[in-house]
Design a protein around this motif. Structure first.
Motif, mmCIF file in Angstrom:
data_model
loop_
_atom_site.group_PDB
_atom_site.id
_atom_site.type_symbol
_atom_site.label_atom_id
_atom_site.label_comp_id
_atom_site.label_asym_id
_atom_site.label_seq_id
_atom_site.Cartn_x
_atom_site.Cartn_y
_atom_site.Cartn_z
ATOM 1 N N THR A 1 0.831 -1.195 0.000
ATOM 2 C CA THR A 1 0.000 0.000 0.000
ATOM 3 C C THR A 1 0.870 1.251 0.000
ATOM 4 O OG1 THR A 1 -1.707 -1.189 1.220
ATOM 5 C CG2 THR A 1 -1.793 1.210 1.305
ATOM 6 N N SER A 2 0.372 2.309 -0.650
ATOM 7 C CA SER A 2 1.154 3.544 -0.705
ATOM 8 C C SER A 2 0.262 4.752 -0.470
ATOM 9 C CB SER A 2 1.844 3.679 -2.065
ATOM 10 O OG SER A 2 0.882 3.766 -3.110
ATOM 11 N N MET A 3 0.899 5.849 -0.027
ATOM 12 C CA MET A 3 0.210 7.130 0.099
ATOM 13 C C MET A 3 1.118 8.233 -0.420
ATOM 14 S SD MET A 3 -1.643 9.065 3.316
ATOM 15 C CE MET A 3 -0.151 9.534 4.206
ATOM 16 N N LEU A 4 0.599 9.037 -1.347
ATOM 17 C CA LEU A 4 1.313 10.200 -1.865
ATOM 18 C C LEU A 4 0.939 11.410 -1.028
ATOM 19 C CD1 LEU A 4 3.075 11.404 -4.238
ATOM 20 C CD2 LEU A 4 0.876 11.993 -5.308
ATOM 21 N N ALA B 1 8.145 16.859 -3.841
ATOM 22 C CA ALA B 1 8.437 17.049 -5.266
ATOM 23 C C ALA B 1 7.203 17.037 -6.160
ATOM 24 C CB ALA B 1 9.431 15.978 -5.722
ATOM 25 N N HIS B 2 6.299 16.074 -5.990
ATOM 26 C CA HIS B 2 5.219 15.884 -6.948
ATOM 27 C C HIS B 2 3.893 16.423 -6.435
ATOM 28 C CE1 HIS B 2 7.440 12.543 -9.388
ATOM 29 N NE2 HIS B 2 7.914 13.750 -9.579
ATOM 30 N N GLY B 3 3.049 16.838 -7.388
ATOM 31 C CA GLY B 3 1.781 17.451 -7.033
ATOM 32 C C GLY B 3 0.635 16.936 -7.869
ATOM 33 N N LYS B 4 -0.395 17.783 -8.014
ATOM 34 C CA LYS B 4 -1.654 17.358 -8.634
ATOM 35 C C LYS B 4 -1.482 16.973 -10.109
ATOM 36 C CE LYS B 4 -2.713 22.270 -9.150
ATOM 37 N NZ LYS B 4 -3.484 23.400 -8.590
ATOM 38 N N HIS B 5 -0.661 17.701 -10.847
ATOM 39 C CA HIS B 5 -0.459 17.370 -12.261
ATOM 40 C C HIS B 5 0.236 16.009 -12.414
ATOM 41 C CE1 HIS B 5 -1.754 21.287 -13.814
ATOM 42 N NE2 HIS B 5 -1.145 21.816 -12.757
ATOM 43 N N ASP B 6 1.219 15.752 -11.538
ATOM 44 C CA ASP B 6 1.920 14.459 -11.579
ATOM 45 C C ASP B 6 0.968 13.321 -11.250
ATOM 46 O OD1 ASP B 6 4.774 15.605 -11.784
ATOM 47 O OD2 ASP B 6 3.976 16.591 -10.003
ATOM 48 N N LEU B 7 0.062 13.547 -10.299
ATOM 49 C CA LEU B 7 -0.903 12.514 -9.922
ATOM 50 C C LEU B 7 -1.788 12.143 -11.104
ATOM 51 C CD1 LEU B 7 -2.230 10.784 -7.660
ATOM 52 C CD2 LEU B 7 -3.796 12.711 -7.305
ATOM 53 N N LEU B 8 -2.338 13.136 -11.783
ATOM 54 C CA LEU B 8 -3.226 12.830 -12.898
ATOM 55 C C LEU B 8 -2.483 12.177 -14.055
ATOM 56 C CD1 LEU B 8 -5.445 14.415 -11.405
ATOM 57 C CD2 LEU B 8 -6.133 15.306 -13.637
ATOM 58 N N TYR C 1 -3.558 5.791 -1.783
ATOM 59 C CA TYR C 1 -4.197 6.907 -1.077
ATOM 60 C C TYR C 1 -3.419 8.194 -1.347
ATOM 61 C CZ TYR C 1 -6.264 3.067 1.621
ATOM 62 O OH TYR C 1 -6.922 1.926 1.990
ATOM 63 N N ILE C 2 -4.054 9.333 -1.066
ATOM 64 C CA ILE C 2 -3.357 10.611 -1.044
ATOM 65 C C ILE C 2 -3.656 11.310 0.273
ATOM 66 C CG2 ILE C 2 -3.376 10.884 -3.557
ATOM 67 C CD1 ILE C 2 -5.642 12.956 -3.205
ATOM 68 N N GLY C 3 -2.745 12.197 0.686
ATOM 69 C CA GLY C 3 -2.941 12.961 1.901
ATOM 70 C C GLY C 3 -2.125 14.236 1.853
ATOM 71 N N ALA C 4 -2.518 15.219 2.636
ATOM 72 C CA ALA C 4 -1.793 16.487 2.657
ATOM 73 C C ALA C 4 -0.370 16.278 3.149
ATOM 74 C CB ALA C 4 -2.518 17.496 3.537
ATOM 75 N N LEU D 1 -4.952 25.445 -3.731
ATOM 76 C CA LEU D 1 -4.251 25.204 -2.455
ATOM 77 C C LEU D 1 -3.320 24.009 -2.545
ATOM 78 C CD1 LEU D 1 -7.165 25.810 0.090
ATOM 79 C CD2 LEU D 1 -5.423 27.429 -0.713
ATOM 80 N N LEU D 2 -3.303 23.356 -3.705
ATOM 81 C CA LEU D 2 -2.448 22.194 -3.937
ATOM 82 C C LEU D 2 -1.452 22.531 -5.027
ATOM 83 C CD1 LEU D 2 -5.203 19.406 -4.067
ATOM 84 C CD2 LEU D 2 -3.891 20.167 -2.064
#
Length: 330
Positions: free
Chosen positions: A228-231, A236-243, A253-256, A328-329
């Motif tokens: 299991t992983s959580m970003l 380094a990486h943000g919303k554009h990298d996630l998509l 999962y993702i978290g702040a 905000l991200l």
């Protein structure tokens, strides 16, 4: 309330961008780690950075308010030395293009080391050094050209710091790589198998979770190891990298930040032509993704991002201006 950490016996954490940014702790990281420890889960720091010894890194963590010792750390340099001790002939000569920490670990593993290709080393091992002499990169390239086997502790392109992104070992590998094309190094660190295989074996983890800030190392590495992983969005990486993440590169999962482990897991559900997470709903409209969501807080925007990401992955639809609304991200 069932928290995310309650389903896991060991939590692995990347360091740069997750726990600290150079000389400062990531906001919320000390609180989050204390909460994970209080839950009964074991904390283990797993870093691709080979520059410093586990003892020095532990002292750094301790100075920032994290209770950590050398046994709570696994570095890519340690993994490299351990794997090479099992695969190379004892006493082999290795050209080391890295810091003194890497030299000492390889020496302790039973190898001889050099900094010149003219000694005819059988292997070259590169590890990140913020002060690498250019001439040492030349020597590494020449040794590989002459037949030495090329190894690298990791291949991270960048490192997050308190001042911004800086070049990582990947940039130093590229310098050597220019002279030995098309050869590639054998890499030990995330996302490659040796690092997390070693971490799981070392801790005896049965239900681990890996928390990282990079998709191309942390999340890919966890996925390859089947854990299991959580970003988190502190490095380094943000919303554009996630998509943009492909099917095998997406986090569970993702978290702040790491405190998200102390909260219920963020989940998204499929509803016809839309996905919902919390109060946020991402839906298709004329082939583009729209968002129905309150976006006043970071939590609101993370829920919206997770709904948006799941819809985008399922349909390959254009996110339109939806990402820009998540201001905000990063």
């Amino acid at each position: 309330m069932t928290r995310l950490i309650d389903s896991h016996d060991v939590a692995f954490f990347d360091l740069d961008g997750v726990i600290y940014l150079g000389p400062i702790a990531v906001p919320g990281a000390v609180e989050g780690i204390r909460g994970v420890t209080a839950s009964g889960a074991r904390v283990m720091y797993v870093t691709n950075n080979a520059a410093r010894s586990a003892r020095v890194v532990a002292e750094h963590l301790d100075s920032l308010g994290f209770a950590a010792g050398p046994d709570d750390l696994i570095t890519s340099a340690q993994v490299a030395a351990g794997v090479l001790a099992e695969t190379l002939t004892p006493g082999s000569l290795i050209l080391v293009a890295g810091t003194q920490n890497l030299v000492e670990l390889l020496t302790e593993a039973g190898f001889r080391t050099t900094d010149t290709a003219d000694d005819s080393p059988g292997a070259v091992v590169q590890g990140y050094s913020p002060h690498i002499p250019w001439g040492l990169l030349d020597e590494a390239g020449i040794a590989v050209q002459r037949g030495a086997t090329w190894y690298a502790t990791n291949d991270d392109a960048t490192r997050p710091t308190d001042r911004g992104l800086v070049a990582g070992l990947g940039a130093q590998l590229a310098v050597v790589g220019m002279t030995v094309r098309p050869r590639k190094p054998i890499v030990f660190g995330k996302p490659h198998a040796p690092m997390l295989d070693f971490a799981i074996s070392h801790t005896g983890a049965e239900r681990p979770i890996f928390v990282g800030d990079r998709i191309d190392t942390d999340i890919m590495g966890a996925n390859r190891a089947g854990i299991t992983s959580m970003l988190v969005f502190t490095g380094a990486h943000g919303k554009h990298d996630l998509l943009a993440a492909g099917p095998g590169d997406r986090p569970t999962y993702i978290g702040a930040d790491v405190r998200a482990l102390l909260e219920p897991p963020r989940t998204a559900t499929h509803e016809g032509h839309s996905w919902r997470c919390g109060a946020a709903r991402a839906h298709l409209h004329d082939g583009r993704i729209g968002l129905d969501a309150a976006l006043d807080t970071q939590t609101d925007q993370l829920d919206a991002l997770w709904a948006l990401a799941n819809l985008s992955w399922a349909t390959d639809a254009d996110p339109g201006d939806s990402l820009a609304r998540l201001d905000l991200l990063h």
